[in-house]
Design a protein around this motif. Structure first.
Motif, PDB file in Angstrom:
ATOM      1  N   TYR A 116      15.258   5.635  -7.892  1.00 21.42           N
ATOM      2  CA  TYR A 116      14.115   4.981  -8.520  1.00 21.42           C
ATOM      3  C   TYR A 116      12.890   5.218  -7.643  1.00 21.42           C
ATOM      4  O   TYR A 116      13.001   5.527  -6.473  1.00 21.42           O
ATOM      5  CB  TYR A 116      14.347   3.467  -8.658  1.00 21.42           C
ATOM      6  N   ARG A 117      11.736   5.027  -8.224  1.00 27.27           N
ATOM      7  CA  ARG A 117      10.487   5.164  -7.465  1.00 27.27           C
ATOM      8  C   ARG A 117       9.659   3.907  -7.699  1.00 27.27           C
ATOM      9  O   ARG A 117       9.490   3.465  -8.839  1.00 27.27           O
ATOM     10  CB  ARG A 117       9.724   6.396  -7.930  1.00 27.27           C
ATOM     11  N   ILE A 118       9.159   3.344  -6.616  1.00 22.94           N
ATOM     12  CA  ILE A 118       8.242   2.212  -6.708  1.00 22.94           C
ATOM     13  C   ILE A 118       6.857   2.737  -6.349  1.00 22.94           C
ATOM     14  O   ILE A 118       6.642   3.222  -5.241  1.00 22.94           O
ATOM     15  CB  ILE A 118       8.643   1.063  -5.760  1.00 22.94           C
ATOM     16  N   ASN A 119       5.951   2.676  -7.302  1.00 24.42           N
ATOM     17  CA  ASN A 119       4.576   3.111  -7.093  1.00 24.42           C
ATOM     18  C   ASN A 119       3.689   1.896  -6.879  1.00 24.42           C
ATOM     19  O   ASN A 119       4.107   0.763  -7.074  1.00 24.42           O
ATOM     20  CB  ASN A 119       4.082   3.918  -8.301  1.00 24.42           C
ATOM     21  N   ASN A 120       2.450   2.153  -6.510  1.00 22.11           N
ATOM     22  CA  ASN A 120       1.496   1.071  -6.376  1.00 22.11           C
ATOM     23  C   ASN A 120       0.229   1.413  -7.142  1.00 22.11           C
ATOM     24  O   ASN A 120       0.012   2.552  -7.532  1.00 22.11           O
ATOM     25  CB  ASN A 120       1.181   0.787  -4.906  1.00 22.11           C
ATOM     26  N   ALA A 129      -9.646  -3.006   1.763  1.00 22.34           N
ATOM     27  CA  ALA A 129      -9.499  -1.549   1.851  1.00 22.34           C
ATOM     28  C   ALA A 129      -8.745  -1.171   3.117  1.00 22.34           C
ATOM     29  O   ALA A 129      -7.865  -0.306   3.099  1.00 22.34           O
ATOM     30  CB  ALA A 129     -10.865  -0.875   1.824  1.00 22.34           C
ATOM     31  N   ALA A 130      -9.057  -1.808   4.222  1.00 18.40           N
ATOM     32  CA  ALA A 130      -8.415  -1.478   5.500  1.00 18.40           C
ATOM     33  C   ALA A 130      -6.954  -1.904   5.540  1.00 18.40           C
ATOM     34  O   ALA A 130      -6.107  -1.190   6.073  1.00 18.40           O
ATOM     35  CB  ALA A 130      -9.178  -2.130   6.651  1.00 18.40           C
ATOM     36  N   THR A 131      -6.635  -3.061   4.967  1.00 18.48           N
ATOM     37  CA  THR A 131      -5.257  -3.567   5.020  1.00 18.48           C
ATOM     38  C   THR A 131      -4.398  -3.079   3.872  1.00 18.48           C
ATOM     39  O   THR A 131      -3.177  -3.143   3.936  1.00 18.48           O
ATOM     40  CB  THR A 131      -5.241  -5.111   4.996  1.00 18.48           C
ATOM     41  N   GLY A 132      -5.028  -2.601   2.796  1.00 17.02           N
ATOM     42  CA  GLY A 132      -4.269  -2.185   1.614  1.00 17.02           C
ATOM     43  C   GLY A 132      -3.827  -3.362   0.767  1.00 17.02           C
ATOM     44  O   GLY A 132      -2.979  -3.230  -0.108  1.00 17.02           O
ATOM     45  N   ALA A 133      -4.402  -4.551   1.012  1.00 17.19           N
ATOM     46  CA  ALA A 133      -3.975  -5.762   0.314  1.00 17.19           C
ATOM     47  C   ALA A 133      -4.272  -5.737  -1.180  1.00 17.19           C
ATOM     48  O   ALA A 133      -3.622  -6.436  -1.944  1.00 17.19           O
ATOM     49  CB  ALA A 133      -4.635  -6.988   0.949  1.00 17.19           C
ATOM     50  N   TRP A 134      -5.238  -4.945  -1.621  1.00 14.35           N
ATOM     51  CA  TRP A 134      -5.555  -4.964  -3.042  1.00 14.35           C
ATOM     52  C   TRP A 134      -4.589  -4.120  -3.870  1.00 14.35           C
ATOM     53  O   TRP A 134      -4.655  -4.066  -5.081  1.00 14.35           O
ATOM     54  CB  TRP A 134      -7.007  -4.605  -3.312  1.00 14.35           C
ATOM     55  N   TYR A 135      -3.627  -3.452  -3.211  1.00 14.37           N
ATOM     56  CA  TYR A 135      -2.587  -2.713  -3.939  1.00 14.37           C
ATOM     57  C   TYR A 135      -1.490  -3.670  -4.399  1.00 14.37           C
ATOM     58  O   TYR A 135      -1.191  -4.659  -3.733  1.00 14.37           O
ATOM     59  CB  TYR A 135      -1.949  -1.636  -3.059  1.00 14.37           C
ATOM     60  N   GLU A 136      -0.880  -3.335  -5.516  1.00  6.27           N
ATOM     61  CA  GLU A 136       0.251  -4.094  -6.046  1.00  6.27           C
ATOM     62  C   GLU A 136       1.371  -3.121  -6.380  1.00  6.27           C
ATOM     63  O   GLU A 136       1.113  -2.038  -6.905  1.00  6.27           O
ATOM     64  CB  GLU A 136      -0.163  -4.852  -7.311  1.00  6.27           C
ATOM     65  N   LEU A 137       2.607  -3.482  -6.083  1.00  5.49           N
ATOM     66  CA  LEU A 137       3.757  -2.645  -6.428  1.00  5.49           C
ATOM     67  C   LEU A 137       4.045  -2.778  -7.914  1.00  5.49           C
ATOM     68  O   LEU A 137       3.902  -3.858  -8.487  1.00  5.49           O
ATOM     69  CB  LEU A 137       4.981  -3.049  -5.599  1.00  5.49           C
ATOM     70  N   LYS A 171       0.802  -1.222   0.000  1.00 11.32           N
ATOM     71  CA  LYS A 171       0.000   0.000   0.000  1.00 11.32           C
ATOM     72  C   LYS A 171       0.838   1.277   0.000  1.00 11.32           C
ATOM     73  O   LYS A 171       0.310   2.364  -0.164  1.00 11.32           O
ATOM     74  CB  LYS A 171      -0.956   0.021   1.193  1.00 11.32           C
ATOM     75  N   ASP A 172       2.167   1.154   0.147  1.00 10.82           N
ATOM     76  CA  ASP A 172       3.026   2.326   0.233  1.00 10.82           C
ATOM     77  C   ASP A 172       3.745   2.594  -1.082  1.00 10.82           C
ATOM     78  O   ASP A 172       3.858   1.733  -1.942  1.00 10.82           O
ATOM     79  CB  ASP A 172       4.060   2.142   1.352  1.00 10.82           C
ATOM     80  N   VAL A 173       4.259   3.817  -1.209  1.00 12.73           N
ATOM     81  CA  VAL A 173       5.069   4.244  -2.351  1.00 12.73           C
ATOM     82  C   VAL A 173       6.484   4.449  -1.814  1.00 12.73           C
ATOM     83  O   VAL A 173       6.665   4.932  -0.694  1.00 12.73           O
ATOM     84  CB  VAL A 173       4.500   5.552  -2.951  1.00 12.73           C
ATOM     85  N   TYR A 174       7.497   4.094  -2.606  1.00 11.34           N
ATOM     86  CA  TYR A 174       8.868   4.119  -2.108  1.00 11.34           C
ATOM     87  C   TYR A 174       9.799   4.893  -3.030  1.00 11.34           C
ATOM     88  O   TYR A 174       9.679   4.824  -4.252  1.00 11.34           O
ATOM     89  CB  TYR A 174       9.399   2.688  -1.981  1.00 11.34           C
ATOM     90  N   THR A 175      10.754   5.595  -2.417  1.00 11.30           N
ATOM     91  CA  THR A 175      11.867   6.192  -3.129  1.00 11.30           C
ATOM     92  C   THR A 175      13.081   5.334  -2.806  1.00 11.30           C
ATOM     93  O   THR A 175      13.406   5.123  -1.633  1.00 11.30           O
ATOM     94  CB  THR A 175      12.106   7.647  -2.680  1.00 11.30           C
ATOM     95  N   ILE A 176      13.721   4.839  -3.847  1.00  8.73           N
ATOM     96  CA  ILE A 176      14.868   3.944  -3.694  1.00  8.73           C
ATOM     97  C   ILE A 176      16.106   4.670  -4.192  1.00  8.73           C
ATOM     98  O   ILE A 176      16.095   5.273  -5.265  1.00  8.73           O
ATOM     99  CB  ILE A 176      14.675   2.652  -4.521  1.00  8.73           C
ATOM    100  N   GLU A 177      17.176   4.618  -3.395  1.00 11.56           N
ATOM    101  CA  GLU A 177      18.450   5.207  -3.816  1.00 11.56           C
ATOM    102  C   GLU A 177      19.560   4.179  -3.645  1.00 11.56           C
ATOM    103  O   GLU A 177      19.608   3.465  -2.649  1.00 11.56           O
ATOM    104  CB  GLU A 177      18.772   6.442  -2.986  1.00 11.56           C
ATOM    105  N   PHE A 178      20.425   4.114  -4.648  1.00 15.09           N
ATOM    106  CA  PHE A 178      21.616   3.282  -4.615  1.00 15.09           C
ATOM    107  C   PHE A 178      22.789   4.244  -4.457  1.00 15.09           C
ATOM    108  O   PHE A 178      22.979   5.125  -5.295  1.00 15.09           O
ATOM    109  CB  PHE A 178      21.761   2.496  -5.918  1.00 15.09           C
TER     110      PHE A 178
END
Length: 140
Positions: free
Chosen positions: A83-87, A109-117, A66-73
């Motif tokens: 990089y950015r990982i969206n859902n 909806a409550a757990t955010g399980a229906w989101y996919e990265l 359910k979260d969005v991430y900013t990735i740095e190497f």
């Protein structure tokens, strides 16, 4: 004795019918997190997820869907790669939830399980930043 057996059987049937719709939701089938692999060339590059160091490549992490991430190497002597990982909401999960009923919709909806990265593997090709590279000219 026959009456208690039928009550027990009735209770089990009601319980099974109550649990059945829940088994069709994304929270039960997929879960609320996904494995994401991080690699780099060269290996041993430090990986930061939302500004927090998580280790060095190669690396595999479980990230909440359910979260969005900013990735740095990052590594001294190399340019930082970001990089950015969206859902997004998986259409399959919504359809299954609608078919299964109201309870799975609430759970997902409550757990955010229906989101996919949108990314499961990120490979960073690191570039050396020790100054401009000399270009060699081929002799004619």
């Amino acid at each position: 004795m026959k009456k208690s057996i039928s009550k027990t059987l009735l209770s089990l049937c009601i319980l099974a019918l109550g649990v059945l719709p829940i088994t069709n939701c994304a929270a039960m089938l997929k879960g609320t997190s996904e494995d994401v692999s991080f690699s780099s060339e060269p290996s041993g590059i430090e990986v930061f997820v939302n500004g927090v160091s998580m280790g060095s490549t190669p690396l595999r992490l479980k990230l909440a869907s359910k979260d969005v991430y900013t990735i740095e190497f990052k590594r001294d002597g190399f340019e930082t790669k970001s990089y950015r990982i969206n859902n997004n909401i998986g259409a399959v999960w919504i359809v299954l939830d609608i078919i299964a009923g109201f309870v799975p919709i609430l759970i997902d909806a409550a757990t955010g399980a229906w989101y996919e990265l949108d990314q499961k593997n990120i490979n960073a090709i690191m570039e050396n930043n020790n100054g401009p590279r000399e270009r060699t000219r081929e002799k004619l």
